[in-house]
Design a protein around this motif. Sequence first.
Motif, PDB file in Angstrom:
ATOM      1  N   ASP A  11       0.829  -1.193   0.000  1.00  0.00           N
ATOM      2  CA  ASP A  11       0.000   0.000   0.000  1.00  0.00           C
ATOM      3  C   ASP A  11       0.867   1.248   0.000  1.00  0.00           C
ATOM      4  O   ASP A  11       0.937   1.984   0.976  1.00  0.00           O
ATOM      5  CB  ASP A  11      -0.924  -0.016   1.223  1.00  0.00           C
ATOM      6  CG  ASP A  11      -1.969   1.086   1.169  1.00  0.00           C
ATOM      7  OD1 ASP A  11      -2.204   1.614   0.071  1.00  0.00           O
ATOM      8  OD2 ASP A  11      -2.526   1.418   2.225  1.00  0.00           O
ATOM      9  N   PRO A  13       1.842   5.086  -1.346  1.00  0.00           N
ATOM     10  CA  PRO A  13       0.990   6.233  -1.694  1.00  0.00           C
ATOM     11  C   PRO A  13       0.701   6.288  -3.185  1.00  0.00           C
ATOM     12  O   PRO A  13       1.572   6.022  -4.008  1.00  0.00           O
ATOM     13  CB  PRO A  13       1.835   7.435  -1.259  1.00  0.00           C
ATOM     14  CG  PRO A  13       2.783   6.897  -0.244  1.00  0.00           C
ATOM     15  CD  PRO A  13       3.071   5.499  -0.660  1.00  0.00           C
ATOM     16  N   THR A 167       1.009  18.383  -2.617  1.00  0.00           N
ATOM     17  CA  THR A 167       0.918  17.301  -1.642  1.00  0.00           C
ATOM     18  C   THR A 167       2.217  17.256  -0.855  1.00  0.00           C
ATOM     19  O   THR A 167       3.291  17.456  -1.411  1.00  0.00           O
ATOM     20  CB  THR A 167       0.693  15.931  -2.328  1.00  0.00           C
ATOM     21  OG1 THR A 167      -0.474  15.994  -3.147  1.00  0.00           O
ATOM     22  CG2 THR A 167       0.533  14.826  -1.302  1.00  0.00           C
ATOM     23  N   GLU A 181       2.977   9.271   5.590  1.00  0.00           N
ATOM     24  CA  GLU A 181       1.866   9.986   6.199  1.00  0.00           C
ATOM     25  C   GLU A 181       1.705  11.342   5.519  1.00  0.00           C
ATOM     26  O   GLU A 181       2.687  12.035   5.247  1.00  0.00           O
ATOM     27  CB  GLU A 181       2.110  10.181   7.693  1.00  0.00           C
ATOM     28  CG  GLU A 181       0.970  10.880   8.420  1.00  0.00           C
ATOM     29  CD  GLU A 181       1.229  11.008   9.910  1.00  0.00           C
ATOM     30  OE1 GLU A 181       2.349  10.625  10.335  1.00  0.00           O
ATOM     31  OE2 GLU A 181       0.352  11.481  10.630  1.00  0.00           O
ATOM     32  N   ASP A 182       0.469  11.705   5.241  1.00  0.00           N
ATOM     33  CA  ASP A 182       0.188  13.033   4.727  1.00  0.00           C
ATOM     34  C   ASP A 182       0.535  14.048   5.815  1.00  0.00           C
ATOM     35  O   ASP A 182       0.113  13.903   6.957  1.00  0.00           O
ATOM     36  CB  ASP A 182      -1.298  13.145   4.352  1.00  0.00           C
ATOM     37  CG  ASP A 182      -1.610  14.413   3.578  1.00  0.00           C
ATOM     38  OD1 ASP A 182      -1.213  15.491   4.056  1.00  0.00           O
ATOM     39  OD2 ASP A 182      -2.238  14.319   2.520  1.00  0.00           O
ATOM     40  N   ASP A 186      -4.255  14.145   7.494  1.00  0.00           N
ATOM     41  CA  ASP A 186      -5.555  13.643   7.042  1.00  0.00           C
ATOM     42  C   ASP A 186      -5.522  12.145   6.734  1.00  0.00           C
ATOM     43  O   ASP A 186      -6.481  11.424   6.990  1.00  0.00           O
ATOM     44  CB  ASP A 186      -6.029  14.403   5.799  1.00  0.00           C
ATOM     45  CG  ASP A 186      -6.327  15.859   6.108  1.00  0.00           C
ATOM     46  OD1 ASP A 186      -6.606  16.151   7.275  1.00  0.00           O
ATOM     47  OD2 ASP A 186      -6.263  16.682   5.178  1.00  0.00           O
ATOM     48  N   THR A 187      -4.438  11.692   6.131  1.00  0.00           N
ATOM     49  CA  THR A 187      -4.377  10.289   5.714  1.00  0.00           C
ATOM     50  C   THR A 187      -3.024   9.687   6.060  1.00  0.00           C
ATOM     51  O   THR A 187      -2.021  10.392   6.183  1.00  0.00           O
ATOM     52  CB  THR A 187      -4.590  10.144   4.193  1.00  0.00           C
ATOM     53  OG1 THR A 187      -3.563  10.887   3.506  1.00  0.00           O
ATOM     54  CG2 THR A 187      -5.964  10.652   3.787  1.00  0.00           C
ATOM     55  N   GLU A 188      -3.014   8.372   6.209  1.00  0.00           N
ATOM     56  CA  GLU A 188      -1.788   7.624   6.421  1.00  0.00           C
ATOM     57  C   GLU A 188      -1.726   6.494   5.413  1.00  0.00           C
ATOM     58  O   GLU A 188      -2.754   5.948   5.031  1.00  0.00           O
ATOM     59  CB  GLU A 188      -1.730   7.023   7.833  1.00  0.00           C
ATOM     60  CG  GLU A 188      -1.530   8.040   8.933  1.00  0.00           C
ATOM     61  CD  GLU A 188      -1.363   7.369  10.280  1.00  0.00           C
ATOM     62  OE1 GLU A 188      -1.607   6.151  10.357  1.00  0.00           O
ATOM     63  OE2 GLU A 188      -0.999   8.053  11.240  1.00  0.00           O
ATOM     64  N   THR A 189      -0.530   6.168   4.969  1.00  0.00           N
ATOM     65  CA  THR A 189      -0.337   5.026   4.094  1.00  0.00           C
ATOM     66  C   THR A 189       0.642   4.090   4.775  1.00  0.00           C
ATOM     67  O   THR A 189       1.812   4.418   4.918  1.00  0.00           O
ATOM     68  CB  THR A 189       0.211   5.457   2.725  1.00  0.00           C
ATOM     69  OG1 THR A 189      -0.682   6.401   2.152  1.00  0.00           O
ATOM     70  CG2 THR A 189       0.350   4.265   1.807  1.00  0.00           C
TER      71      THR A 189
END
Length: 232
Positions: A11, A13, A167, A181-182, A186-189
């Motif tokens: 997974d 980004p 980004t 991590e963003d 907001d989001t994590e990968t």
Amino acid sequence: MQTHSQRPTADLPELTPGVTLVDVDDELGVTPVQALLLDRVLSRDAPAFWVDGANRANTTRLRELAPADRVLDRIEVARGFTAHQHTALLDRLAGRLAACESPSVVVATGLDSMYRATDVDSELAEQLFVRAIASVARIARVHDTPVVVTRHRDDEFSTPLRRAATTHLQCEKTPFGPRFEDATGDTETLVYHTDDGWFQTTLAYWQEVLEHRARLYDGATVNRAAAAPSIQ
């Protein structure tokens, strides 16, 4: 470090068109960025370009990471050793791309590094740095493609680069493996599996991730050679 027998989650980004600034923990080096580059090339047929300004373009490591030799045929690497040379490389790349198909991805590592050199007047260095940022932003906009950039240091000088990025990702080392991590939170990968063990953050770990991604994309056969030729 303890390793888990199960394959890591693949997974990584998903890179989107625009400038993506990636800040990576020093312990991880440039390998996470190389993984992003190879992952993008695996999923696209178009060529990729890597312009390095911090002596981080290790093609030997890139060869070791690639799940198949043929993946490397679509990657071109160039290095700039002075501020003027680095700016000229980005200008030439923008001109070259105007006459060919859009790239799958463009990577510019250490974008601010050469412009911090003491042999360049500070005012001129700042002007060249802004010009370099404008070049990568123009490539991203005109070709609607991801441009991945890294910086030598997070400070006032590199602020224009952060502002130009659409980004901002951070890749940090954790007890379980590297995590993207963003920067906005907001989001994590996650690129590791945390059920009941740890994953190593070595080269072998990234090889495993990319081999898994290759199978997902097109079943590329693992074909590494001991020697690592230069990429032109």
